[in-house]
Design an enzyme around this catalytic site. Structure first.
Site, PDB file in Angstrom:
ATOM      1  N   CYS A   9      52.079  44.236  10.803  1.00  0.00           N
ATOM      2  CA  CYS A   9      53.337  44.912  11.135  1.00  0.00           C
ATOM      3  C   CYS A   9      53.307  45.244  12.619  1.00  0.00           C
ATOM      4  O   CYS A   9      52.514  44.678  13.367  1.00  0.00           O
ATOM      5  CB  CYS A   9      53.584  46.129  10.235  1.00  0.00           C
ATOM      6  SG  CYS A   9      52.487  47.542  10.491  1.00  0.00           S
ATOM      7  N   ARG A  15      53.252  50.032   7.416  1.00  0.00           N
ATOM      8  CA  ARG A  15      53.459  48.991   6.402  1.00  0.00           C
ATOM      9  C   ARG A  15      52.230  48.143   6.128  1.00  0.00           C
ATOM     10  O   ARG A  15      51.845  47.966   4.964  1.00  0.00           O
ATOM     11  CB  ARG A  15      54.639  48.100   6.821  1.00  0.00           C
ATOM     12  CG  ARG A  15      55.956  48.859   6.870  1.00  0.00           C
ATOM     13  CD  ARG A  15      57.046  48.046   7.524  1.00  0.00           C
ATOM     14  NE  ARG A  15      56.796  47.893   8.955  1.00  0.00           N
ATOM     15  CZ  ARG A  15      57.536  47.156   9.774  1.00  0.00           C
ATOM     16  NH1 ARG A  15      58.561  46.463   9.292  1.00  0.00           N
ATOM     17  NH2 ARG A  15      57.267  47.081  11.061  1.00  0.00           N
ATOM     18  N   ASP A 123      60.879  49.420   8.458  1.00  0.00           N
ATOM     19  CA  ASP A 123      59.846  50.258   9.068  1.00  0.00           C
ATOM     20  C   ASP A 123      60.172  51.718   8.736  1.00  0.00           C
ATOM     21  O   ASP A 123      61.195  52.232   9.181  1.00  0.00           O
ATOM     22  CB  ASP A 123      59.829  50.043  10.579  1.00  0.00           C
ATOM     23  CG  ASP A 123      58.640  50.716  11.247  1.00  0.00           C
ATOM     24  OD1 ASP A 123      58.008  51.602  10.619  1.00  0.00           O
ATOM     25  OD2 ASP A 123      58.347  50.371  12.406  1.00  0.00           O
TER      26      ASP A 123
END
Length: 154
Positions: A9, A15, A123
């Site tokens: 990420c 994440r 996100d």
């Protein structure tokens, strides 16, 4: 030799640490090595975001041992599969990939759930705890499919 999977990420604190922990929980560690990295290096050496840690803990996973790191060109040699969380990460990772073979290892993680749709894992960094819960559920569903495919293939 274990099959190696890298989750990527932006900052490697929200994440991808969740994706790493989730996939690790679904695969035998002697056959599969799962790691994560960020396209940016702002959080190198740091633990995952407290909200990612909390979300994972509530689901029975401990990700506190993880430390943020930035993706390196050598990762394309090390890892067999590279899953990215969103289109921006995908572009950044593909730009870093040194060869066509390296590029062929890179996939959008949610394409496991929504083939060829290139759906982003949102996100959750700037949101509340609820965003982390939603991200966990998405990644859990995608990692379930990935784990089944990997176990069948390897």
């Amino acid at each position: 030799m274990p099959v190696k999977i890298l989750m990527v990420c932006l900052g490697n604190i929200c994440r991808s640490p969740l994706a790493e922990g989730i996939l690790q929980s679904k695969l035998p560690p002697e056959q599969f090595l799962i790691d994560s990295a960020g396209t940016g290096g702002w959080h190198t050496g740091e633990q995952p975001d407290k909200r990612s840690i909390q979300t994972a803990k509530q689901r029975g996973l401990d990700i506190t041992h993880q430390r943020g790191r930035q993706i390196q060109i050598s990762d394309f040699d090390t890892f067999d599969y590279i899953y990215v969380m969103d289109n921006s990460n995908y572009k950044n990772v593909m730009a870093l990939a040194p060869t066509e073979e390296a590029k062929s290892k890179v996939q959008m993680i949610l394409n496991e759930l929504f083939p060829n749709e290139n759906v982003d894992v949102p996100d959750p960094y700037y949101g509340g705890q609820n965003g982390f819960e939603q991200v966990f559920d998405m990644l859990d569903d995608a990692c379930e499919i990935i784990a089944e495919k990997l176990k069948a293939k390897h």
